[in-house]
Design a protein around this motif. Structure first.
Motif, short mmCIF file in Angstrom:
data_model
loop_
_atom_site.label_atom_id
_atom_site.label_comp_id
_atom_site.label_asym_id
_atom_site.label_seq_id
_atom_site.Cartn_x
_atom_site.Cartn_y
_atom_site.Cartn_z
N GLN A 59 0.67 -1.21 0.02
CA GLN A 59 -0.03 -0.05 -0.04
C GLN A 59 0.94 1.42 0.05
O GLN A 59 0.50 2.27 -0.58
CB GLN A 59 -0.95 -0.09 1.13
CG GLN A 59 -1.90 -1.19 1.01
CD GLN A 59 -2.86 -1.17 2.41
OE1 GLN A 59 -2.25 -0.58 3.52
NE2 GLN A 59 -4.02 -1.84 2.48
N ILE A 60 2.07 1.13 0.84
CA ILE A 60 2.94 2.39 0.67
C ILE A 60 3.51 2.77 -0.67
O ILE A 60 3.71 3.87 -1.03
CB ILE A 60 3.72 2.05 1.82
CG1 ILE A 60 3.20 2.10 3.29
CG2 ILE A 60 4.95 3.14 1.66
CD1 ILE A 60 4.31 1.80 4.20
N ILE A 61 3.84 1.48 -1.37
CA ILE A 61 4.65 1.70 -2.47
C ILE A 61 3.64 2.23 -3.47
O ILE A 61 3.76 2.94 -4.31
CB ILE A 61 5.02 0.19 -3.07
CG1 ILE A 61 6.29 -0.20 -2.37
CG2 ILE A 61 5.27 -0.04 -4.40
CD1 ILE A 61 6.57 -1.72 -2.43
N ILE A 62 2.21 1.59 -3.49
CA ILE A 62 1.19 2.44 -4.21
C ILE A 62 0.93 3.73 -4.14
O ILE A 62 0.86 4.57 -5.23
CB ILE A 62 0.11 1.57 -4.24
CG1 ILE A 62 -0.07 0.37 -4.73
CG2 ILE A 62 -1.27 2.29 -5.04
CD1 ILE A 62 -1.14 -0.66 -4.61
N TYR A 63 0.96 4.40 -2.93
CA TYR A 63 0.85 5.46 -2.63
C TYR A 63 2.16 6.61 -3.11
O TYR A 63 1.90 7.41 -3.70
CB TYR A 63 0.86 5.90 -1.03
CG TYR A 63 0.66 7.23 -0.65
CD1 TYR A 63 1.75 7.83 -0.04
CD2 TYR A 63 -0.57 7.96 -0.53
CE1 TYR A 63 1.88 9.06 0.34
CE2 TYR A 63 -0.29 9.27 -0.31
CZ TYR A 63 0.69 9.79 0.13
OH TYR A 63 0.77 11.30 0.80
N ILE A 64 3.27 5.84 -2.89
CA ILE A 64 4.65 6.64 -3.27
C ILE A 64 4.54 6.56 -4.76
O ILE A 64 4.72 7.58 -5.48
CB ILE A 64 5.63 5.92 -2.74
CG1 ILE A 64 5.79 6.05 -1.27
CG2 ILE A 64 6.96 6.55 -3.50
CD1 ILE A 64 7.03 5.14 -0.58
N GLY A 65 4.06 5.73 -5.52
CA GLY A 65 4.20 5.59 -6.85
C GLY A 65 3.19 6.60 -7.55
O GLY A 65 3.39 7.27 -8.46
N PHE A 66 1.94 6.75 -6.65
CA PHE A 66 0.97 7.76 -7.33
C PHE A 66 1.61 9.21 -7.10
O PHE A 66 1.36 10.06 -8.14
CB PHE A 66 -0.22 7.80 -6.54
CG PHE A 66 -1.24 8.96 -6.81
CD1 PHE A 66 -1.51 9.96 -5.79
CD2 PHE A 66 -2.23 8.86 -7.82
CE1 PHE A 66 -2.32 10.96 -6.12
CE2 PHE A 66 -3.06 9.78 -8.06
CZ PHE A 66 -3.15 10.67 -7.32
N VAL A 67 2.34 9.39 -5.91
CA VAL A 67 2.91 10.74 -5.88
C VAL A 67 4.08 10.72 -6.93
O VAL A 67 4.17 11.96 -7.53
CB VAL A 67 3.68 10.78 -4.55
CG1 VAL A 67 4.33 12.07 -4.46
CG2 VAL A 67 2.23 10.86 -3.49
N THR A 99 4.25 9.51 -9.90
CA THR A 99 3.37 9.85 -11.36
C THR A 99 3.31 11.08 -11.45
O THR A 99 3.38 11.62 -12.67
CB THR A 99 2.39 8.76 -11.30
OG1 THR A 99 2.71 7.57 -11.05
CG2 THR A 99 1.42 9.16 -12.91
N VAL A 100 2.59 11.80 -10.24
CA VAL A 100 2.19 13.18 -10.45
C VAL A 100 3.45 14.30 -10.73
O VAL A 100 3.51 14.98 -11.44
CB VAL A 100 1.41 13.49 -9.07
CG1 VAL A 100 1.38 15.06 -9.23
CG2 VAL A 100 0.14 12.86 -9.07
#
Length: 681
Positions: A334-342, A344-345
């Motif tokens: 979940q942390i990796i997905i959140y970091i990935g979203f940031v 990407t932006v």
């Protein structure tokens, strides 16, 4: 579509692809690692729990053997056997059957026919054992060699026992065998009862059979509840065919395990299975398996014994939720997905900026080209980048004018110098990075070796505890027998002062032996900080002080030929760890192959100038197969079953001898078996 938007789109898609790939790969690997790690922990816990239950059964067996070693048993049995031996086989059986009929007709323990069996000196001795350990024993009784009971602690259903399955198992056609009678839940004592049956022998011949009914419910409860407190799943003690002997919150034998798991238990192996989203690990209690000198089982049908054993073994079964095992992995994902979203932006913003920066000189060059087309030939393109746009700009300038050739040549020379300087700087940075990486790798390997050595020692600690138990068992049994004899003689008012002082002296000697055993094992685990002056003779003898009782109890003969007595400097405790590991490996393979007359030979030699010392350990187990002899020192390579071997023992032994002690460890085969050679300077 404009160039800057194309660049932005391509960069963003590439970043998203890389991020998605990394996330998917990491999720898969973390899931697999979490499951593997948890299964290994659960298997080790199952093996440990099964071992603890086995140790308790062994302890109860030793207590029964201690009771059976009292002189009054042998004396009473000899007298009883002599009486029945005067009768021929037919009359003897008729006599025992007549006594059995009278016994069944007697309704209470106060019947005159029953009282002699409950109040003779041997019966009083058995009742005293019940009193010494309250809550442990149910009935204790003994029959002569013909199956007729001669003393008991309570009114049993029959006097004749020669026809009963447990008596036949223990008699074993005159050869004798220990039999564990798994009777199930006993209503009479409201507990889980195991009958321990042992033959009583004199000069190798069976003279009687002793049976103690032992309540082990409290022990099993303690093991199960202790594991539950660890919050690592639930522990159950289970029979092979699925009935649960003990689990927290349920009556014994009132529940069963999953049918899928029952199939796994029938293999009598250690392993794991994922069932209903739970990781289930299992390991058999070794003492309950079929062995040559011990049998385990029972026979259902008695009203007071609920669900007796049907020739099944016991297993420790641990169940743990797969979701809990994966909880940490899910959080990290979940942390990796959140970091990935940031990420990407941020990537989109950077891509927009980069695209604008790349397309800006192209737009300027396009504007200059349009003005030149309109006739402004004196214009010069001011774009001086070293990329394709800069090359295009210089082409425009060269097309408009052929002046400043010398300046252009100078600029090209300076550009080449800067490129070379940049390459040299990158090479220097690369060299520094490589040096740092090498130093970090060396330090990592050093720490890893230290950790593996400690892991190897911890792995041996379980074996050490077993050895301490072997070393203590004989003196503890002797102390128990001696003290029981003293108490019995006090009860019989048959006490002599000299005898009393002699017996107390024996107890003191046994206590001193126990203290010396503790000192020996504490010295083994003392960490060597500096080299010490020692001899191979000391190393071998002090190691045999630890392992000797274990090998002797397993009928393994150790032959020593210690010819090198020269002193030298080394780390003695680390060398002892290696010697102990090799001896234990030899012991395991001798037992696994059931070698006749198993032998381990230990020899020490000094060369002519006494600079090298050799320690040679051989066995007669047939040797190591040629296809694996070159692999046995590899890390994590093991020929043992998964529950018994980590693959670190010989790898760490070689590391200790060759890297810590500056010696050499090698192995070959001779005509009898494996030959391990340690050379120290």
């Amino acid at each position: 579509m404009k160039l800057k938007y194309k660049i932005t789109l391509v960069t963003t898609l590439a970043g998203l692809f890389i991020l998605s790939s990394v996330s998917i790969i990491y999720s898969y690997l973390s899931y697999k690692e979490a499951i593997n790690s948890e299964q290994n922990k659960l298997i080790l816990s199952a093996v440990d729990s099964a071992h603890i239950v086995g140790l308790d059964l062994k302890e109860k067996l030793n207590m029964t053997k201690t009771i059976g070693s009292a002189p009054i048993l042998l004396e009473t049995l000899i007298n009883s056997n002599a009486k029945y031996a005067l009768l021929d086989k037919t009359k003897r059986k008729e006599e025992i059957n007549q006594l059995n009929i009278k016994w069944k007709e007697a309704k209470t323990a106060d019947d005159p026919f029953i009282k002699p069996y409950l109040n003779n000196p041997l019966a009083k001795y058995l009742k005293y054992q019940q009193k010494v350990l309250p809550g442990i024993y149910g009935e204790i009784f003994i029959t002569n060699r013909y199956g007729a009971m001669i003393a008991t602690t309570g009114k049993l259903s029959t006097l004749a026992h020669y026809h009963k399955y447990w008596w036949k198992e223990a008699y074993n056609n005159g050869k004798g065998k220990v039999f564990f009678d798994d009777r199930g839940f006993d209503k009479s004592v409201e507990g889980y009862v195991v009958g321990i049956v042992i033959p009583i022998k004199k000069d190798g011949e069976i003279v009687g059979i002793l049976k103690t009914n032992v309540n082990i419910m409290s022990t099993l409860n303690e093991v199960v509840r202790h594991y539950s407190k660890l919050n690592r799943g639930s522990l159950k003690i289970v029979r092979t065919k699925g009935l649960i002997v003990m689990e927290d919150g349920h009556l014994p034998l009132s529940t069963t395990i999953d049918k899928i798991l029952q199939k796994q238990l029938k293999s009598m192996n250690t392993g794991y299975k994922i069932i209903n989203n739970n990781i289930v690990a299992y390991a058999p209690v070794k003492l309950t398996l079929d062995m040559s000198d011990t049998a385990f089982g029972g026979k259902p049908g008695k009203d007071e014994h609920i669900k007796g054993n049907k020739e099944e073994a016991w297993h420790a079964v641990i169940s743990y939720s797969k979701d809990k095992a994966l909880l940490q992995s899910v959080k990290i994902n979940q942390i990796i997905i959140y970091i990935g979203f940031v990420f990407t932006v941020i990537l989109i913003a950077i891509a927009l900026f980069f695209a604008k920066w790349v397309s800006s000189p192209i737009n300027k060059l396009s504007q200059i080209a349009n003005r030149i087309a309109d006739g402004e030939h004196t214009l010069r393109a001011e774009i001086k980048t070293n990329d394709e746009v800069g090359i295009l700009s210089r082409s425009f300038n060269n097309m408009l004018t052929k002046l400043n050739n010398t300046m252009a040549s100078r600029d090209e020379l300076q550009l080449e110098i800067r490129k070379r300087e940049k390459v040299e700087c990158e090479l220097v940075n690369l060299n520094e990075t490589l040096q740092k990486s090498i130093q970090e790798e060396v330090e990592y390997n050093r720490i890893k070796d230290q950790q593996l050595i400690q892991q190897s020692r911890l792995a041996q600690m379980g074996e050490m505890i077993s050895m301490i138990a072997h070393q203590w068992r004989q003196p503890l049994s002797a102390i128990s027998v001696t003290s029981s004899n003293l108490v019995f003689k006090c009860m019989m008012d048959d006490m002599n002062k000299d005898l009393f002082q002699k017996e107390l002296g024996l107890i003191d000697e046994y206590s001193q032996h126990l203290s010396k055993t503790i000192d020996d094992f504490r010295g083994f685990f003392k960490k060597d900080k500096e080299k010490e002056v020692t001899t191979l003779e000391y190393i071998v003898n002090s190691t045999l002080d630890i392992v000797g009782t274990s090998t002797e109890n397993k009928n393994i003969k150790i032959i020593t030929d210690l010819n090198c007595k020269e002193e030298f400097e080394t780390y003695p405790n680390e060398v002892k760890q290696v010697v102990l590991n090799i001896i234990k490996n030899a012991e395991d393979v001798l037992l696994d192959k059931t070698i006749k007359n198993p032998t381990i030979t230990i020899q020490t030699l000094c060369n002519a100038d006494k600079t090298n010392k050799q320690l040679i350990i051989k066995d007669n187990a047939g040797g190591i197969p040629d296809d694996i002899i070159d692999k046995i020192f590899d890390p994590y390579f093991s020929t043992k079953k998964e529950k018994d071997g980590t693959g670190l023992g010989l790898y760490m032994s070689k590391t200790i001898i060759e890297e810590h002690c500056g010696g050499k460890l090698s192995v070959t085969n001779d005509e009898d078996g494996a030959v391990f050679k340690i050379i120290l300077k």
